[in-house]
Structures are given as structure tokens and as C-alpha cells.
Design an enzyme around this catalytic site. Structure first.
Site, PDB file in Angstrom:
ATOM      1  N   LYS A 106       0.852  -1.194   0.000  1.00 46.68           N
ATOM      2  CA  LYS A 106       0.000   0.000   0.000  1.00 46.68           C
ATOM      3  C   LYS A 106       0.879   1.232   0.000  1.00 46.68           C
ATOM      4  CE  LYS A 106      -4.480   0.903   0.123  1.00 46.68           C
ATOM      5  NZ  LYS A 106      -5.581   0.033  -0.363  1.00 46.68           N
ATOM      6  N   ASP A 146      -6.617   4.387  -4.712  1.00 42.41           N
ATOM      7  CA  ASP A 146      -7.293   4.280  -3.419  1.00 42.41           C
ATOM      8  C   ASP A 146      -7.944   5.651  -3.182  1.00 42.41           C
ATOM      9  OD1 ASP A 146      -7.649   2.397  -1.013  1.00 42.41           O
ATOM     10  OD2 ASP A 146      -6.960   4.204  -0.035  1.00 42.41           O
TER      11      ASP A 146
HETATM   12  P1  NAD Z   1     -13.068   8.023  -2.682  1.00 44.37           P
HETATM   13  O1  NAD Z   1     -12.065   9.066  -2.418  1.00 44.37           O
HETATM   14  O2  NAD Z   1     -13.563   7.835  -4.083  1.00 44.37           O
HETATM   15  O3  NAD Z   1     -14.356   8.228  -1.746  1.00 44.37           O
HETATM   16  C1  NAD Z   1     -14.289   8.382  -0.354  1.00 44.37           C
HETATM   17  C2  NAD Z   1     -15.602   8.999   0.100  1.00 44.37           C
HETATM   18  O4  NAD Z   1     -15.658   8.992   1.519  1.00 44.37           O
HETATM   19  C3  NAD Z   1     -15.800  10.453  -0.339  1.00 44.37           C
HETATM   20  O5  NAD Z   1     -17.142  10.643  -0.757  1.00 44.37           O
HETATM   21  C4  NAD Z   1     -15.528  11.239   0.954  1.00 44.37           C
HETATM   22  O6  NAD Z   1     -16.217  12.477   1.004  1.00 44.37           O
HETATM   23  C5  NAD Z   1     -16.072  10.277   1.967  1.00 44.37           C
HETATM   24  N1  NAD Z   1     -15.573  10.502   3.315  1.00 44.37           N
HETATM   25  C6  NAD Z   1     -14.323  10.799   3.728  1.00 44.37           C
HETATM   26  N2  NAD Z   1     -14.303  10.949   5.061  1.00 44.37           N
HETATM   27  C7  NAD Z   1     -15.558  10.733   5.494  1.00 44.37           C
HETATM   28  C8  NAD Z   1     -16.171  10.722   6.769  1.00 44.37           C
HETATM   29  N3  NAD Z   1     -15.469  10.957   7.876  1.00 44.37           N
HETATM   30  N4  NAD Z   1     -17.493  10.448   6.818  1.00 44.37           N
HETATM   31  C9  NAD Z   1     -18.195  10.175   5.712  1.00 44.37           C
HETATM   32  N5  NAD Z   1     -17.675  10.170   4.488  1.00 44.37           N
HETATM   33  C10 NAD Z   1     -16.365  10.444   4.386  1.00 44.37           C
HETATM   34  O7  NAD Z   1     -12.430   6.663  -2.114  1.00 44.37           O
HETATM   35  P2  NAD Z   1     -12.795   5.170  -2.481  1.00 44.37           P
HETATM   36  O8  NAD Z   1     -11.841   4.698  -3.512  1.00 44.37           O
HETATM   37  O9  NAD Z   1     -14.267   5.032  -2.713  1.00 44.37           O
HETATM   38  O10 NAD Z   1     -12.386   4.452  -1.119  1.00 44.37           O
HETATM   39  C11 NAD Z   1     -13.269   4.409   0.009  1.00 44.37           C
HETATM   40  C12 NAD Z   1     -12.866   3.230   0.884  1.00 44.37           C
HETATM   41  O11 NAD Z   1     -12.923   2.035   0.108  1.00 44.37           O
HETATM   42  C13 NAD Z   1     -11.434   3.305   1.434  1.00 44.37           C
HETATM   43  O12 NAD Z   1     -11.406   2.689   2.705  1.00 44.37           O
HETATM   44  C14 NAD Z   1     -10.654   2.481   0.444  1.00 44.37           C
HETATM   45  O13 NAD Z   1      -9.461   1.968   1.000  1.00 44.37           O
HETATM   46  C15 NAD Z   1     -11.673   1.391   0.176  1.00 44.37           C
HETATM   47  N6  NAD Z   1     -11.421   0.655  -1.064  1.00 44.37           N
HETATM   48  C16 NAD Z   1     -11.436   1.275  -2.276  1.00 44.37           C
HETATM   49  C17 NAD Z   1     -11.181   0.512  -3.417  1.00 44.37           C
HETATM   50  C18 NAD Z   1     -11.226   1.120  -4.792  1.00 44.37           C
HETATM   51  O14 NAD Z   1     -11.070   0.371  -5.768  1.00 44.37           O
HETATM   52  N7  NAD Z   1     -11.462   2.406  -4.952  1.00 44.37           N
HETATM   53  C19 NAD Z   1     -10.912  -0.853  -3.322  1.00 44.37           C
HETATM   54  C20 NAD Z   1     -10.930  -1.456  -2.066  1.00 44.37           C
HETATM   55  C21 NAD Z   1     -11.186  -0.688  -0.945  1.00 44.37           C
END
Ligand code: NAD
Length: 417
Positions: A106, A146
């Protein structure tokens, strides 16, 4: 990193809990609780006004026994070394639980990307790619998107790497735009596996996801896609949120229209005729299914007592603290763990890498069918373990499956030097 709980300690507790149900030497378990290495670097980034910023960045390579290190790169002001180590560990066990031939890694950059222009973000990303170059490679370590990174950043990293290496190596990174060697279906893969995990757990509980009410915390890539696919499945998504707060409509939200509203205004708040809630209120709403899709530690011990849903499917990495897990287990709230539920992202990243290596593109239908097969098989394997061992939660059962696979690969390789 939100809350006071150190995610790396959470990861180590999760491993210890699963190890109690496994016959594996304590010294092997100890090896599997620590990253193999962590790169810490301070990037120099030229701002548009000519001034220089020093930006801290990390890349953790947790375990490479089952294949090249693999994992996303996060841009967030709260990134810490321990958070990156934890996320790298979760990647290791995620790849193992869905049986994708990767280890875990990561990356994280301590930056608020909203304070940077696009040109500044490009300079930052290329500076990080230069530092990463000796550590990454198609067979070595393969980054991905991410939080706050996406196709744009992946394309820049690929271009920097290929330019410096004087070659083409699209498989050095995944989550690219289609024309830069990305895969059909990658952008929505994480949300799709969340939907599939939700469908499978409801079926296992003799319930139908189509009849469920759903609340989603975090309306980004993972959360908004999961919400849309779950709505398409027939369920009613009644509340969603982002860092600005939550919105609630007991009659159900039109998830696509919320995306448009967020694109126009920068937040979900203020959408249509909805009620505003706090993020904690969303997580404790009286719904059938809660999907945390934001950051770590969203559900802590205190909040876990107030969760009204009886199913949680984790789209985010590490959204439930170990203490909260124990409360939820005592209250019979089923939690489908992150390492399975959000594994669609890395699974389709793996498909992207396979296509890049073969220089042959799959159709979106093939990607989605293969993804469904992987997630359903992993879920069935998890349930089999849960029902046949002492594992007290689905998370522990998932770690039992995953640790066994990583430990087998580690011991089969022998110790050297
Ligand atoms: P992203 O940046 O696209 O979205 C994150 C969202 O969370 C945004 O809408 C942001 O405003 C919101 N957010 C941030 N802090 C917050 C809070 N305190 N309360 C409520 N909302 C909040 O990110 P993503 O890629 O969707 O990732 C989100 C999660 O999913 C992370 O934990 C990431 O590690 C996990 N994840 C993502 C992927 C991927 O392919 N994108 C894969 C596996 C896991």
C-alpha cells in the site's frame, strides 16, 4: 486516519484472533504480522507560484510470498506510516482470501489534494513515481488507486515509469483509463463486489437483498457504485453520506441523481427533499444493511452499541475497530469483512494485469462474470470455514482462510538466508 485507534494494531489483533483457531507456529504468525519493508520518502513539489513543498509519502510491502506486492495509493492529509502498514497487511489477506496470486502492499501520501491544482498534483504524482521506480514493476509491486486517486494518477505513474525505464509496461499499475491499458469493469469493481457480498450474505441468512433498506457512509468510488448496483438489484438506498454529512429519505434515494448533485455542488448534502443527518446518525439508522465506504474506524466500540442494522458489509478498509467487532458479534450483527467484500477492486486489477501481460482485452461481460465467480467462491469458502471452525465472526473465518494460505506459501518457500 480517523479516531484514536491505530489501524496497524487493529490488523495485528485481527491476525491474533484468527491464529487462535489455527495450528501454525507462533513464529510464523509473528512474521505475518509485520511488513517486509516500508519506503518513507519526502517529495519535493513545486507549487504553481514557484515555491516548494515537502510532502511525506510511504510505500509498504507487507508480504510477497504469494506473488508481487499489490495495493493502492492514497492521498489524504491523515495518512500515517502505521495506516499504510495496516492497509498493506489487509491487502495481503484480501488477495489470499479471494485467492488472487498477489502479496500485499500500500502507498500513502500525506496531502490534501483539494489544496493542489491539477498541474501540482501531476508533479507530486510523478515525483512519487520516481521514488517508487526501483521498488515497483510488473513482477515486483503493482500499485492501484485508493482514496483520492484514480485513473488520472495511475496514467501519470505508468507514463513516468515507462519513460524512465524506456519500455512499455502497462502492468506496472492497475486502475488505468481504458485507452492507457485499463480494464473494462475496473472502475465499478469494488462496488460490484460489495453488492455481490451483500446479496450472498442475505441469501445465507434466508433473506432477500431486494427487500432491504440500505445506508451507505462515503459516497466516492466504492460507496456510490455499491449504492447504484444495490438499488439496481431492487433494494432501497435510504441514506448516503460524504465528509460533509449525510442525507436521508425513507422513501429511497435516486442514487445516480445524488452522484450528479455531488458532481455539481461537491457534496451530497442539500440533495432534493432530504433530511440532513450526521455520519454517526447514518451508521445507526434503523435499516437492514449498513455499508461503511469511507475510512478506517468509522464504527467504534461506543457506536457499535447503537447500530440498528443486523448486517454490515464493509466497502472501506478497516471501518470497524476490533472492540466494535466484539460488540457487534455479541449483538448478532453480521459483518461481511472488508478483505472479502471490497476485494472486487483487486480482483479486477488482477484481471487488468493479466490482460496487460497478454496484450489482449476482455469484454466487460467476461470481467463481471469472472468477478462474480471469484467473489461467490470466496464467500462460500468463508461460510464453510465459519460453520466448521470455532471462528466467532465472519471476519475471523476470513482471516483463518487467508492466513493459512499465506503461511503455507511462506513455509513452502523455506527460510533463507
Ligand atoms: P473516494 O475518495 O472515491 O471516496 C471516499 C468517500 O468517503 C468520499 O465521498 C468522501 O467524502 C467520503 N468521506 C471521507 N471521510 C468521510 C467521513 N469521515 N465520513 C463520511 N464520508 C467520508 O475513495 P474510495 O476509492 O471510494 O475508497 C473508500 C474506501 O474504500 C477506502 O477505505 C478504500 O481503501 C476502500 N477501497 C477502495 C477501493 C477502490 O477500488 N477504490 C478498493 C478497495 C477498498
Amino acid at each position: 486516519m480517523s479516531d484514536q485507534i491505530n489501524p496497524f494494531e487493529s490488523l495485528q489483533q485481527q491476525i491474533d484472533e484468527a491464529a487462535a483457531s489455527l495450528v501454525i507456529d507462533a513464529d510464523v504468525i509473528e512474521r505475518l504480522k509485520h511488513p517486509q519493508r516500508v519506503l518513507e520518502t519526502n517529495l519535493t513539489v513545486e507549487r504553481d507560484d514557484g515555491s516548494l513543498d515537502v510532502v511525506q509519502a510511504f510505500r509498504a510491502q507487507f508480504n510477497g510470498d504469494r506473488g508481487p506486492y499489490k495495493g493502492g495509493i492514497r492521498y489524504h492529509p491523515g495518512v500515517t506510516r502505521d495506516e499504510v502498514k495496516a492497509l498493506a497487511g489487509w491487502m495481503t489477506y484480501k488477495c489470499a482470501v479471494v485467492d488472487v496470486p498477489y502479496g500485499g502492499g500500500k502507498g500513502g501520501v500525506v496531502v490534501n489534494p483539494r489544496e493542489y491544482s491539477e498541474r501540482e498534483l501531476e508533479r507530486l504524482t510523478r515525483a512519487f513515481a520516481v521514488e517508487l521506480r526501483p521498488f515497483i514493476g510488473e513482477d515486483r509491486d503493482i500499485p492501484a488507486p485508493d482514496v483520492n486517486t484514480g485513473q488520472r494518477e495511475m496514467n501519470w505513474i505508468k507514463d513516468t515509469y515507462e519513460t524512465l525505464e524506456n519500455t512499455t509496461a502497462p502492468g506496472v499499475i492497475t486502475g488505468k483509463a481504458i485507452d492507457s491499458g485499463g480494464s473494462a469493469g475496473r472502475a465499478e469493481a469494488t462496488g460490484r463486489s460489495v453488492m455481490l457480498a451483500a446479496r450472498e450474505v442475505f441469501t445465507w441468512l434466508d433473506r432477500d437483498l431486494a427487500d432491504a433498506t440500505v445506508a451507505v457512509q462515503g459516497y466516492g468510488n466504492a460507496g456510490a457504485t455499491a449504492a447504484r448496483l444495490i438499488e439496481e438489484f431492487g433494494a432501497s438506498v435510504v441514506a448516503v453520506s460524504d465528509s460533509s454529512g449525510a442525507i436521508y429519505d425513507p422513501d429511497g434515494l435516486a442514487t445516480d441523481a445524488v452522484v450528479e448533485h455531488k458532481q455539481e455542488t461537491g457534496a451530497v448534502d442539500g440533495f432534493g427533499d432530504t433530511q440532513s443527518l450526521s455520519n454517526d446518525e447514518l451508521l445507526t439508522l434503523d435499516v437492514d444493511l449498513v455499508i461503511p465506504a469511507a475510512l478506517e474506524n468509522a464504527i467504534n466500540e461506543e457506536l457499535a452499541h447503537d447500530v440498528a442494522a443486523d448486517v454490515i458489509v464493509e466497502a472501506a478498509n478497516g471501518p470497524t475497530t476490533p472492540a466494535a467487532d466484539r460488540v457487534l458479534a455479541d449483538r448478532d450483527v453480521r459483518v461481511v469483512p472488508d478483505i472479502l467484500a471490497n476485494a472486487g477492486g483487486v480482483t479486477v486489477s488482477y484481471f487488468e494485469w493479466v490482460q496487460n501481460r497478454q496484450r489482449f482485452s476482455w469484454t466487460e461481460q467476461r470481467v463481471n462474470e469472472e468477478l462474480e465467480r471469484v467473489i461467490v467462491e470466496a464467500f462460500e469458502g468463508l461460510i464453510e470455514r465459519y460453520e466448521s471452525t470455532e471462528a466467532s465472526t465472519l471476519r475471523t473465518a476470513a482471516y483463518v482462510v487467508a492466513i493459512e494460505r499465506v503461511a503455507d506459501a511462506y513455509t513452502q518457500g523455506g527460510t533463507w538466508p
